[in-house]
Enzyme design. Structure first.
Site, PDB file in Angstrom:
ATOM      1  CE  LYS A  52       3.468  -4.398  -3.657  1.00 20.98           C
ATOM      2  NZ  LYS A  52       3.886  -3.059  -4.124  1.00 20.98           N
ATOM      3  CB  SER A 127       1.994  -0.620  -1.725  1.00 17.88           C
ATOM      4  OG  SER A 127       2.700  -0.862  -2.928  1.00 17.88           O
ATOM      5  CB  SER A 151       5.320   0.746  -3.729  1.00 15.06           C
ATOM      6  OG  SER A 151       4.128   1.370  -3.371  1.00 15.06           O
TER       7      SER A 151
END
Ligand code: GLN
Length: 451
Positions: A52, A127, A151
């Protein structure tokens, strides 16, 4: 390797990768092949992992899905990344996410939304949306994401994959861009529980660069995936009875409860009246911490700077207004408000007290039960744009995931069927602090029951 690279090329519309390290990954794959031939390979030899865009990888861009870090290049490897590489994993690229990991749908990225591979008109969750779709669409074997309030688990549930958030402090945060430091954890998204266990085993544990990381030794999770005895399980009445819960998600939880009972488990209903306070507590504290953590992005030291010749204060204001997205600005403003002298006690101090209560009551549940099972999210993947004009509605996507972060306990989301539109449903398991080994074993058992 070629398999993942060609899947990535075939799926640009999903907008998963902000950058693919093709040449580098191929070179590393060749090197790992040589090690395998020589019998000197590490434990993750050839595992293809995506990271990420909030996790630092030396000499690679790092932007937290934000314009404010435009052009920024990481100067060091996050501890988790360094440990992956040391065991011969291959890092394939940097994955799209909500700006500074703030969001539940991946629509807050400055680089455009990620799309759910099960239905590209829908969000992947957030997210860590790019990290979840990467695994869902077979663009890599596993991903490292971050979980501050859900997330990793919520996008995993929207995408039909496994999402693991370990105990707070289990994995070093060195090299993870800070959002809300007392909640942030690196997490793992994978297809199987076994992969999550192996990755956790490699990246967890003491680290001299993070003084908050736990000193406890790391168990060999991947070799402890058998349950030693029948666990005692509870579910929270307020979750399955909630009116906001989609019917098919409720059915999935109830189906799992009856399957567990049929297979001889004790499953009991417990009440958790504090549930209503978990989300407000979370949103007060994380905005406070975020407003402080994000103060460092001022246009002076790195990243984007407003081009005009203004006063220093004008430059700060313009830089931050131009390069932070709307949601990040909202949270900085809210956080600054709850920390302001006149309101500090009413909001920040109060929320800290409530956090403590939530933590204590949650810990108490684990005196009587090994695991809590609950929905990961109240719905399945929603349409792009469906919740963007109402932040409160968006925040409700986290209603069942934030408890684990507020209490600091481990939690995992596993796939548990699909709704009538074919969209994945996730089931969440929470366990007591540092009980990842048994939680993973139970997750694997439950996943098999759902297969
Ligand atoms: N959706 C939650 C938020 O926006 C969770 C984010 C996260 O876990 N990083 O705060």
């Amino acid at each position: 390797m070629g398999h993942y690279l060609s899947n990535i090329k075939a799926n640009p519309h999903l907008n998963v990768f902000l950058e693919v390290y093709e040449a580098e990954a191929l070179a590393r794959a060749a090197e790992v092949d040589r090690k395998i031939a020589a019998g000197t390979q590490g434990r993750l030899a050839g595992m293809v992992v995506g990271i990420k865009d909030v996790i630092s990888h030396r000499d690679h861009h790092l932007q937290a899905g934000s314009r404010i870090l435009e052009g920024f290049v990481a100067q060091f490897d996050a501890t988790a990344v360094q440990r992956l590489l040391a065991e011969d994993a291959i890092i394939i690229g940097r994955q799209n996410c909500d700006e500074f990991a703030m969001g539940s749908s991946n629509e807050n990225s400055a680089y455009g939304p990620v799309r759910n591979a099960a239905d590209p008109t829908r969000v992947p969750g957030g997210s860590s949306g790019g990290s979840a779709v990467a695994v869902q669409a077979d663009l890599c074997l596993a991903s490292l994401g971050s979980d501050t309030g859900g997330s990793v688990r919520q996008p995993a549930s929207f995408c039909g994959v496994v999402g693991l958030k370990p105990t707070y402090s289990r994995i070093s945060r060195w090299g993870l861009i800070a959002y809300a430091s007392s909640f942030d954890t690196i997490g793992i998204i994978s297809r199987s529980v076994a992969d999550a266990a192996l990755l956790l085993e490699v990246i967890a544990g003491p680290d001299e660069f993070d003084s908050t990381v736990s000193q406890r030794p790391v168990p060999p999770y991947s070799r402890q995936l058998q349950l030693d005895q029948k666990p005692r399980i509870a579910y929270i009445t307020e979750t399955v009875e909630s009116t906001g819960l989609h019917e098919e998600v409720r059915e999935s939880v109830l189906r799992n409860i009856s399957r567990l009972k049929e297979t001889g488990h004790q499953v009991e209903a417990v009440e958790f009246p504090l549930l209503a306070y978990v989300l407000p507590t979370y949103y007060i504290l994380i905005t406070a911490e975020a407003s402080s953590n994000l103060a460092r992005y001022d246009g002076v030291r790195y990243g984007y700077r407003h081009p005009g010749h203004d006063s220093l204060e004008g430059m700060y204001k313009k830089t931050r207004s131009e390069a932070f997205g709307e949601e990040v600005q909202r949270r900085i403003l809210l956080g600054t408000f709850v920390l302001s002298a006149d309101y500090y006690d009413a909001y920040y101090t109060k929320a800290q007290q409530v956090r403590r209560l939530i933590k204590e009551r949650t810990d108490e549940l684990f005196a009587d039960y090994d695991f809590l099972i609950l929905p990961t999210a109240p719905t399945t993947a929603f349409k792009l744009g469906e919740n963007t004009d109402d932040p409160l509605k968006m925040y409700l996507a986290d209603i069942y995931s934030v408890q684990a972060n507020v209490a600091g306990i481990p939690a995992i989301s596993i796939p548990a069927g699909t709704d009538r539109n074919g969209l994945p449903i996730g089931l969440q398991i929470m366990a007591k602090r540092f009980d990842e080994a048994r939680m993973l074993a139970f997750a694997q058992y439950l996943m098999a029951l759902n297969a």
